[in-house]
Design a protein around this motif. Structure first.
Motif, PDB file in Angstrom:
ATOM      1  N   SER A   1     -11.103   5.289   7.142  1.00  0.00           N
ATOM      2  CA  SER A   1      -9.781   4.545   7.296  1.00  0.00           C
ATOM      3  C   SER A   1      -9.671   4.281   8.815  1.00  0.00           C
ATOM      4  O   SER A   1      -9.472   3.273   9.106  1.00  0.00           O
ATOM      5  CB  SER A   1      -8.485   5.504   6.935  1.00  0.00           C
ATOM      6  OG  SER A   1      -7.439   4.758   7.171  1.00  0.00           O
TER       7      SER A   1
ATOM      8  N   TYR B   1      -4.886  -3.129  -6.359  1.00  0.00           N
ATOM      9  CA  TYR B   1      -4.264  -3.173  -5.195  1.00  0.00           C
ATOM     10  C   TYR B   1      -4.948  -4.297  -4.216  1.00  0.00           C
ATOM     11  O   TYR B   1      -4.536  -5.226  -3.435  1.00  0.00           O
ATOM     12  CB  TYR B   1      -4.288  -1.871  -4.227  1.00  0.00           C
ATOM     13  CG  TYR B   1      -3.047  -1.094  -5.172  1.00  0.00           C
ATOM     14  CD1 TYR B   1      -1.887  -1.554  -4.854  1.00  0.00           C
ATOM     15  CD2 TYR B   1      -3.565  -0.066  -5.732  1.00  0.00           C
ATOM     16  CE1 TYR B   1      -0.806  -0.458  -5.178  1.00  0.00           C
ATOM     17  CE2 TYR B   1      -2.746   0.855  -6.389  1.00  0.00           C
ATOM     18  CZ  TYR B   1      -1.253   0.553  -5.967  1.00  0.00           C
ATOM     19  OH  TYR B   1      -0.167   1.473  -6.481  1.00  0.00           O
ATOM     20  N   TYR B   2      -6.265  -4.444  -4.280  1.00  0.00           N
ATOM     21  CA  TYR B   2      -7.091  -5.171  -3.411  1.00  0.00           C
ATOM     22  C   TYR B   2      -6.941  -6.567  -3.671  1.00  0.00           C
ATOM     23  O   TYR B   2      -6.740  -7.310  -2.744  1.00  0.00           O
ATOM     24  CB  TYR B   2      -8.549  -4.766  -3.407  1.00  0.00           C
ATOM     25  CG  TYR B   2      -9.370  -5.396  -2.421  1.00  0.00           C
ATOM     26  CD1 TYR B   2      -9.286  -5.214  -1.158  1.00  0.00           C
ATOM     27  CD2 TYR B   2     -10.504  -6.163  -2.884  1.00  0.00           C
ATOM     28  CE1 TYR B   2     -10.040  -5.911  -0.287  1.00  0.00           C
ATOM     29  CE2 TYR B   2     -11.199  -7.012  -1.828  1.00  0.00           C
ATOM     30  CZ  TYR B   2     -11.056  -6.864  -0.577  1.00  0.00           C
ATOM     31  OH  TYR B   2     -11.678  -7.482   0.259  1.00  0.00           O
TER      32      TYR B   2
ATOM     33  N   THR C   1      -3.375  -7.373  -2.421  1.00  0.00           N
ATOM     34  CA  THR C   1      -3.322  -7.671  -0.642  1.00  0.00           C
ATOM     35  C   THR C   1      -4.286  -8.731  -0.201  1.00  0.00           C
ATOM     36  O   THR C   1      -4.011  -9.651   0.749  1.00  0.00           O
ATOM     37  CB  THR C   1      -3.807  -6.453   0.090  1.00  0.00           C
ATOM     38  OG1 THR C   1      -5.056  -6.094  -0.426  1.00  0.00           O
ATOM     39  CG2 THR C   1      -2.855  -5.267  -0.129  1.00  0.00           C
TER      40      THR C   1
ATOM     41  N   LYS D   1       0.830  -1.294   0.022  1.00  0.00           N
ATOM     42  CA  LYS D   1       0.151   0.233  -0.059  1.00  0.00           C
ATOM     43  C   LYS D   1       0.689   1.319  -0.124  1.00  0.00           C
ATOM     44  O   LYS D   1       0.419   2.274  -0.535  1.00  0.00           O
ATOM     45  CB  LYS D   1      -0.915   0.028   1.274  1.00  0.00           C
ATOM     46  CG  LYS D   1      -1.991  -1.140   0.979  1.00  0.00           C
ATOM     47  CD  LYS D   1      -3.037  -1.023   2.222  1.00  0.00           C
ATOM     48  CE  LYS D   1      -2.506  -1.492   3.404  1.00  0.00           C
ATOM     49  NZ  LYS D   1      -3.447  -1.352   4.279  1.00  0.00           N
ATOM     50  N   ASP D   2       1.940   1.204   0.695  1.00  0.00           N
ATOM     51  CA  ASP D   2       2.884   2.469   0.743  1.00  0.00           C
ATOM     52  C   ASP D   2       3.619   2.560  -0.560  1.00  0.00           C
ATOM     53  O   ASP D   2       3.978   3.569  -1.014  1.00  0.00           O
ATOM     54  CB  ASP D   2       4.038   1.972   1.809  1.00  0.00           C
ATOM     55  CG  ASP D   2       3.605   2.570   3.163  1.00  0.00           C
ATOM     56  OD1 ASP D   2       2.409   3.094   3.390  1.00  0.00           O
ATOM     57  OD2 ASP D   2       4.419   2.446   4.107  1.00  0.00           O
TER      58      ASP D   2
ATOM     59  N   THR E   1      -6.732  -1.661   0.544  1.00  0.00           N
ATOM     60  CA  THR E   1      -6.417  -0.823  -0.832  1.00  0.00           C
ATOM     61  C   THR E   1      -5.416   0.261  -0.157  1.00  0.00           C
ATOM     62  O   THR E   1      -5.748   0.877   1.056  1.00  0.00           O
ATOM     63  CB  THR E   1      -7.469  -0.096  -1.355  1.00  0.00           C
ATOM     64  OG1 THR E   1      -8.559   0.121  -0.497  1.00  0.00           O
ATOM     65  CG2 THR E   1      -8.374  -1.448  -2.260  1.00  0.00           C
ATOM     66  N   PRO E   2      -4.615   1.073  -0.791  1.00  0.00           N
ATOM     67  CA  PRO E   2      -3.610   2.024  -0.321  1.00  0.00           C
ATOM     68  C   PRO E   2      -4.789   3.588  -0.166  1.00  0.00           C
ATOM     69  O   PRO E   2      -5.709   3.852  -0.762  1.00  0.00           O
ATOM     70  CB  PRO E   2      -2.925   2.602  -1.429  1.00  0.00           C
ATOM     71  CG  PRO E   2      -2.837   1.148  -2.457  1.00  0.00           C
ATOM     72  CD  PRO E   2      -4.164   0.586  -2.331  1.00  0.00           C
TER      73      PRO E   2
END
Lengths: 236, 231
Positions: free
Chosen positions: B109, A211-212, A215, A173-174, B63-64
């Motif tokens: 978040s 991204y999901y 992860t 994520k970063d 997700t980010p």
């Protein structure tokens, strides 16, 4: 108005190929930074546990700094200072004009931040190894690298696994933050696609979905690894 | 070392600090309220309540944050701009400003990350204390508000300190959508004075001080709320 599948597909109007390439760069950055972070983390944890006093101070400064300054700020700072410094170093060595690879800088920066978190995880894991095991290895005449590689590392690994799995997901994520300094990873590519087609929501949602998936798969893999490692954990 | 820019831009830096702090306070308070709801939702036996909470937690944590911010600010923002009704409304000046998008993203978040933390805390409250409260004739809601939740928060104070520091660091993402927070102010100075790293270093120092204040605040709260640990 082009359809969703034309936008994210692989035709000449589609951004599918570019997005997949971005995903690949994201993976490269994440893997690279994870390895760098692990090495730094192991070194810093070792120093913190039984290093000389001044070095412990430096290690403490490093971990507090990296853990209390926003990653985005560190990325900006290290990116500018780091690329400036490296440029000067290269020029001084006579390799002037050598363009720095954005991916490498990203790996270095994220790895440095990761190292601070990894150090704390490894420190706890090393402390969780029963001292008798280390004494036994010493009695067998093991020292230094052999002691570490054959006894300490395998014994601490199960304890560090859950923490490192968390760090890995945080790292994926970063890595999106790197898009701010213009390395063509996933989010940066999505940003370009969104800007040039004006379909902002579509491309950011697609990026989020990628991204999901990443992860989600990581979490499944880590859960499986943890169950496999269970058998080496001392029964409590 | 050139430092006169600090005086010249001190007003902007202080404004930025103010923005960072209000963002932190707003998202901490509202986010925590959401976190309690999410935690209770996840523990619910009703699948219609539990499933959405689980999905919410999974997606937000998977997700980010930067991507979520872009979805809200650029995605929804550009969607809103297409409707003349919204564009012409009194809300538009607010809907155009990145601040509220960042605030919403941070609240969601905190709801997801701290929700998990609160859930762990609620489950860690010793059963005997809940039974004792029920024996006093408290209703389930009273037990939750008077015994279970306060007890869980006390158990979680060290974890919440860490989460608050993470939240402080997350507020820095506000600078990516043109909100002049602390980091945003440093970027303004950087662009106008060509000082590359000095403003960033100064702001890094301020973030470290803020982290220190948050951590000491929590450890003070921990000492002020001592209780006997159940064995």
């Amino acid at each position: 108005m082009s359809s969703f599948f034309e936008l994210v597909g692989f035709g000449d109007q589609g951004w599918g190929g570019a997005l997949l390439k971005g995903l690949w760069v994201t993976l490269q950055i994440s893997f690279g930074a994870f390895l760098v972070g692990m090495l730094i983390g192991l070194a810093v944890a070792t120093v913190k546990l039984n290093g000389p006093r001044p070095l412990v101070r430096v290690a403490q400064l490093y971990t507090t700094l990296c853990r209390s300054v926003p990653e985005l700020l560190l990325i900006l700072l290290l990116f500018y200072v780091g690329s400036m410094g490296l440029d000067q170093l290269f020029a001084w060595l006579g390799y002037g004009g050598l363009q720095l690879d954005g991916t490498l800088v990203a790996i270095a920066v994220l790895g440095l931040v990761q190292g601070a978190y990894a150090a704390e995880i490894f420190r706890a894991a090393i402390q969780a190894v029963p001292y008798g095991q280390i004494e036994a290895a010493r009695a067998f005449g093991m020292r230094g690298r052999a002691l570490f590689l054959r006894v300490t590392l395998p014994a601490m690994a199960p304890h560090a696994l859950a923490g490192m799995a968390n760090l890995w997901v945080v790292l994926i994520k970063d890595s999106a933050l790197i898009s701010v300094v213009g390395t063509n990873e996933l989010l940066f590519t999505a940003k370009q696609a969104a800007g040039s087609t004006r379909h902002y929501l579509t491309f950011y949602l697609v990026a989020a979905a990628m991204y999901y998936l990443l992860t989600l798969m990581s979490n499944l893999l880590c859960g499986w690894l943890e169950r496999r490692f269970q058998r080496w954990m001392p029964s409590v | 070392m050139n430092t006169h820019w600090i005086v010249e831009y001190s007003g902007q830096l202080l404004d930025g600090l103010g923005t960072t702090l209000t963002l932190l306070a707003l998202s901490a308070v509202l986010g925590f309220a959401l976190a309690v709801l999410v935690a209770l939702g996840r523990m619910s036996r009703n699948p219609l309540v539990a499933a959405p909470s689980i999905a919410f937690t999974s997606v937000i944590r998977g997700t980010p944050l930067l991507v979520q911010i872009y979805i809200f600010y650029y995605g929804l923002g550009s969607l809103f701009a297409q409707f003349p009704l919204i564009r012409g409304s009194v809300l538009w000046p607010y809907l155009r400003d990145g601040y509220w998008y960042i605030a919403v993203a941070l609240i969601l978040s905190v709801g997801a990350y701290v929700g998990e933390v609160v859930r762990g805390g609620l489950r860690a409250v010793p059963r005997g204390e809940l039974e004792a409260a029920a024996a006093f004739g408290m209703t389930r809601r009273q037990v939750l508000w008077r015994v279970r939740l306060p007890r869980a928060i006390r158990l979680l104070l060290p974890t919440l300190a860490g989460e608050s520091v993470l939240l402080l660091k997350s507020t820095a993402l506000a600078s990516t959508v043109a909100v002049v927070d602390l980091l945003g102010a440093a970027n303004v100075v950087r662009a106008q004075t060509y000082q590359v790293y000095q403003p960033l270093l100064l702001v890094a120092g301020i973030y470290i001080c803020l982290t220190f204040i948050i951590e000491s605040g929590f450890s003070l709260a921990e000492r002020r709320t001592m209780f006997r640990r159940a064995t």
